[in-house]
Design an enzyme around this catalytic site. Structure first.
Site, PDB file in Angstrom:
ATOM      1  N   LYS A  97       0.856  -1.192   0.000  1.00 58.07           N
ATOM      2  CA  LYS A  97       0.000   0.000   0.000  1.00 58.07           C
ATOM      3  C   LYS A  97       0.885   1.233   0.000  1.00 58.07           C
ATOM      4  O   LYS A  97       2.016   1.187   0.477  1.00 58.07           O
ATOM      5  CB  LYS A  97      -0.902   0.029   1.246  1.00 58.07           C
ATOM      6  CG  LYS A  97      -2.123   0.904   1.091  1.00 58.07           C
ATOM      7  CD  LYS A  97      -3.207   0.231   0.260  1.00 58.07           C
ATOM      8  CE  LYS A  97      -4.411   1.097   0.050  1.00 58.07           C
ATOM      9  NZ  LYS A  97      -5.519   0.335  -0.544  1.00 58.07           N
ATOM     10  N   GLY A 139     -18.842   3.587  -3.929  1.00 55.59           N
ATOM     11  CA  GLY A 139     -20.232   3.816  -3.537  1.00 55.59           C
ATOM     12  C   GLY A 139     -21.165   4.031  -4.722  1.00 55.59           C
ATOM     13  O   GLY A 139     -22.266   3.483  -4.776  1.00 55.59           O
TER      14      GLY A 139
HETATM   15  P1  NAD Z   1     -13.321   7.876  -3.710  1.00 56.48           P
HETATM   16  O1  NAD Z   1     -12.303   8.893  -3.420  1.00 56.48           O
HETATM   17  O2  NAD Z   1     -13.760   7.691  -5.113  1.00 56.48           O
HETATM   18  O3  NAD Z   1     -14.641   8.173  -2.851  1.00 56.48           O
HETATM   19  C1  NAD Z   1     -14.621   8.370  -1.467  1.00 56.48           C
HETATM   20  C2  NAD Z   1     -15.979   8.914  -1.075  1.00 56.48           C
HETATM   21  O4  NAD Z   1     -16.069   8.985   0.354  1.00 56.48           O
HETATM   22  C3  NAD Z   1     -16.266  10.318  -1.584  1.00 56.48           C
HETATM   23  O5  NAD Z   1     -17.625  10.394  -1.963  1.00 56.48           O
HETATM   24  C4  NAD Z   1     -16.044  11.193  -0.344  1.00 56.48           C
HETATM   25  O6  NAD Z   1     -16.793  12.384  -0.380  1.00 56.48           O
HETATM   26  C5  NAD Z   1     -16.543  10.258   0.718  1.00 56.48           C
HETATM   27  N1  NAD Z   1     -16.054  10.592   2.057  1.00 56.48           N
HETATM   28  C6  NAD Z   1     -14.833  11.025   2.431  1.00 56.48           C
HETATM   29  N2  NAD Z   1     -14.812  11.226   3.765  1.00 56.48           N
HETATM   30  C7  NAD Z   1     -16.038  10.901   4.218  1.00 56.48           C
HETATM   31  C8  NAD Z   1     -16.648  10.897   5.496  1.00 56.48           C
HETATM   32  N3  NAD Z   1     -15.959  11.282   6.569  1.00 56.48           N
HETATM   33  N4  NAD Z   1     -17.928  10.482   5.581  1.00 56.48           N
HETATM   34  C9  NAD Z   1     -18.617  10.096   4.489  1.00 56.48           C
HETATM   35  N5  NAD Z   1     -18.105  10.080   3.270  1.00 56.48           N
HETATM   36  C10 NAD Z   1     -16.836  10.490   3.134  1.00 56.48           C
HETATM   37  O7  NAD Z   1     -12.784   6.522  -3.073  1.00 56.48           O
HETATM   38  P2  NAD Z   1     -13.191   5.032  -3.445  1.00 56.48           P
HETATM   39  O8  NAD Z   1     -12.245   4.539  -4.460  1.00 56.48           O
HETATM   40  O9  NAD Z   1     -14.655   4.950  -3.682  1.00 56.48           O
HETATM   41  O10 NAD Z   1     -12.833   4.302  -2.075  1.00 56.48           O
HETATM   42  C11 NAD Z   1     -13.739   4.287  -0.977  1.00 56.48           C
HETATM   43  C12 NAD Z   1     -13.311   3.194  -0.023  1.00 56.48           C
HETATM   44  O11 NAD Z   1     -13.267   1.974  -0.735  1.00 56.48           O
HETATM   45  C13 NAD Z   1     -11.926   3.378   0.605  1.00 56.48           C
HETATM   46  O12 NAD Z   1     -11.949   2.868   1.913  1.00 56.48           O
HETATM   47  C14 NAD Z   1     -11.044   2.531  -0.269  1.00 56.48           C
HETATM   48  O13 NAD Z   1      -9.890   2.113   0.422  1.00 56.48           O
HETATM   49  C15 NAD Z   1     -11.992   1.397  -0.563  1.00 56.48           C
HETATM   50  N6  NAD Z   1     -11.606   0.643  -1.755  1.00 56.48           N
HETATM   51  C16 NAD Z   1     -11.629   1.207  -2.994  1.00 56.48           C
HETATM   52  C17 NAD Z   1     -11.226   0.451  -4.077  1.00 56.48           C
HETATM   53  C18 NAD Z   1     -11.281   0.983  -5.491  1.00 56.48           C
HETATM   54  O14 NAD Z   1     -11.009   0.224  -6.422  1.00 56.48           O
HETATM   55  N7  NAD Z   1     -11.674   2.220  -5.716  1.00 56.48           N
HETATM   56  C19 NAD Z   1     -10.804  -0.866  -3.886  1.00 56.48           C
HETATM   57  C20 NAD Z   1     -10.822  -1.414  -2.624  1.00 56.48           C
HETATM   58  C21 NAD Z   1     -11.221  -0.642  -1.545  1.00 56.48           C
END
Ligand code: NAD
Length: 419
Positions: free
Chosen positions: A117, A234
């Site tokens: 990471k 999401g």
């Molecule tokens: P992203 O940056 O696209 O979206 C993050 C979202 O969370 C945004 O809508 C932001 O406004 C919101 N956010 C930030 N702080 C917040 C809070 N305090 N309360 C509520 N919402 C909040 O990121 P992503 O890629 O969607 O990743 C989201 C999660 O999924 C992370 O934990 C990441 O590690 C995990 N994840 C993502 C992937 C991937 O492929 N994108 C893979 C595995 C895990």
């Protein structure tokens, strides 16, 4: 960048997500696995941790320093794999914990990769596009010696995306004077990315939802879903759930959320969020805390870690939680929910679709032969269903929460490779 430091577990008293959240889950799982004690001990240490300052020339001509990290946690099952996060709260402990989780995630779904990471302490929303590019390229310049297609392969994470991966990949190629598309995944398709990577994380979680639907005989139209975090994971989850009839009643971003008990117009919500960077003003406003406590059937934490703690776990009413975010429940929250009949599909399984399609991208980069979207979806579906059912069966046979079963399942695979 400073020289690499070989690592030992951290011992300071300050909150440390690696020590407090990651390691206890390993100890718990060890009781239900075939791993030897010495293997469990070895898994408490990262193979390598790199930290360094990244000088970035800002648009006004000044130079600003940023701190970057990369943790290569374990490579026994294959090259390390894991995203790079750009966020103001990034810390060495968080990067280490996330790299540990990646090790177990790859083992859970049985892909031949280890865990890594990276991260930079930065609020990218405060940077111009050119500053962001210079930071991304600077990160790769500092880390190029510890990354590579056969050593450690990054990918996107919170606030990083395909464009950033493209800049980093280009920088690596420039440094190494060659073409190494397999150095990083989540690239734009035009630069060796895989079809289907954009919604892979959500699609993997959605496969878990459909497996639960089959086991519980659910009619999606009667099932309500709330999603915290409306970014990549999401939004795609909302779209996929909506496409088969689930009622998505609440979503939120960092500013707060919206709730409509009759179901939100998911497409319009996504369009508004992406065009204005804000959620539409529909339904009722809810805070992020309120969203987690709604009386919904399925709750999907898809933002950051530690969303559900001992302070609010008692108030979670959902009967199924699908952890698209990494580490959204603390250890104490887990213990509280384990006393209820809620099914928590743990992060290292629920969001493993992302790393699985990253693995597909790496395979395609190495072989030079690219797959169509149908092949990606079919292979992702097979891997996720098989992992979900293996973990579910172990959960039932051991009589433990799904997270413990998942770690035990992954630990068995790691132990087999290490011993
Ligand atoms: P992203 O940056 O696209 O979206 C993050 C979202 O969370 C945004 O809508 C932001 O406004 C919101 N956010 C930030 N702080 C917040 C809070 N305090 N309360 C509520 N919402 C909040 O990121 P992503 O890629 O969607 O990743 C989201 C999660 O999924 C992370 O934990 C990441 O590690 C995990 N994840 C993502 C992937 C991937 O492929 N994108 C893979 C595995 C895990």
């Amino acid at each position: 960048m400073s020289p690499d430091v070989l690592t030992a577990p951290q011992t300071q008293a300050a909150p440390d997500v690696f020590r407090d959240e990651a390691l206890p889950r390993l100890d718990l799982a060890a009781k239900h696995s075939r791993a030897k004690a010495e293997t469990v001990e070895r898994l408490k240490h990262a193979e390598r941790f790199t930290e360094g300052g990244i000088p970035v020339q800002m648009d006004d001509g000044s130079t600003k320093m940023f701190t970057g990290f990369r943790c290569r946690y374990n490579t026994v099952r294959g090259p390390a794999k894991g995203g790079i996060r750009f966020h103001p709260d990034v810390s060495s402990a968080e990067v280490r914990a996330l790299a540990f989780w990646m090790t177990f995630k790859c083992a859970t779904v049985g892909i031949p990769l280890g865990g890594g990471k990276g991260g930079v302490i930065v609020d990218p929303r405060g940077l111009s596009e050119r500053e962001l590019e210079r930071l991304s390229r600077g990160y790769m310049r500092g880390m190029a010696d510890v990354l590579g297609p056969d050593i450690d392969v990054p990918a996107p994470d919170v606030y990083t995306n395909a464009t950033i991966m493209g800049w980093m990949s280009d920088e690596f190629d420039t440094i190494k004077r060659g073409r190494y598309p397999g150095v990083i995944t989540g690239k734009p398709v035009s630069r060796g990315g895989s079809l289907g990577r954009d919604d892979a994380t959500a699609r993997g979680g959605f496969v878990c939802l459909q497996e639960i639907e089959a086991k519980r005989g659910w009619n999606p139209k009667e099932i309500t879903v709330a999603i915290q975090g409306f970014g990549n994971a999401g939004q795609h989850f909302a779209r996929l759930a909506d496409s088969v009839g689930y009622k998505v009643v609440a979503v939120s971003d960092s500013r707060g959320g919206i709730y409509d008990e009759n179901g939100l117009d998911v497409k319009a919500t996504i369009d508004t969020k992406n065009s204005t960077r804000r959620l539409p003003e529909v339904g009722r406003s809810v805070t992020n805390e309120e969203l987690l406590e709604l009386g919904v059937d399925v709750l999907v934490p898809a933002a950051l870690e530690n969303a559900i703690t001992r302070d609010n776990a008692h108030d979670v009413k959902a009967k199924v939680l699908i952890e698209l975010a990494n580490g959204p429940l603390t250890k104490e929250a887990d213990e509280i929910l384990a006393q209820t009949d809620a099914l928590v599909v743990p992060d290292i399984l629920a969001n493993a679709g992302g790393v699985t399609v990253s693995y597909f991208e790496w395979c395609q980069n190495i072989s030079g032969y690219y797959w169509n979207l149908e092949t990606v979806h079919e292979r992702l579906g097979d891997i996720m269903s098989s992992a979900f059912n293996s973990v579910y069966d172990l959960m039932e046979s051991e009589g433990v929460p799904m997270r413990t079963a998942c770690y035990a399942h992954a630990l068995n695979r790691l132990a087999e490779a290490m011993e």
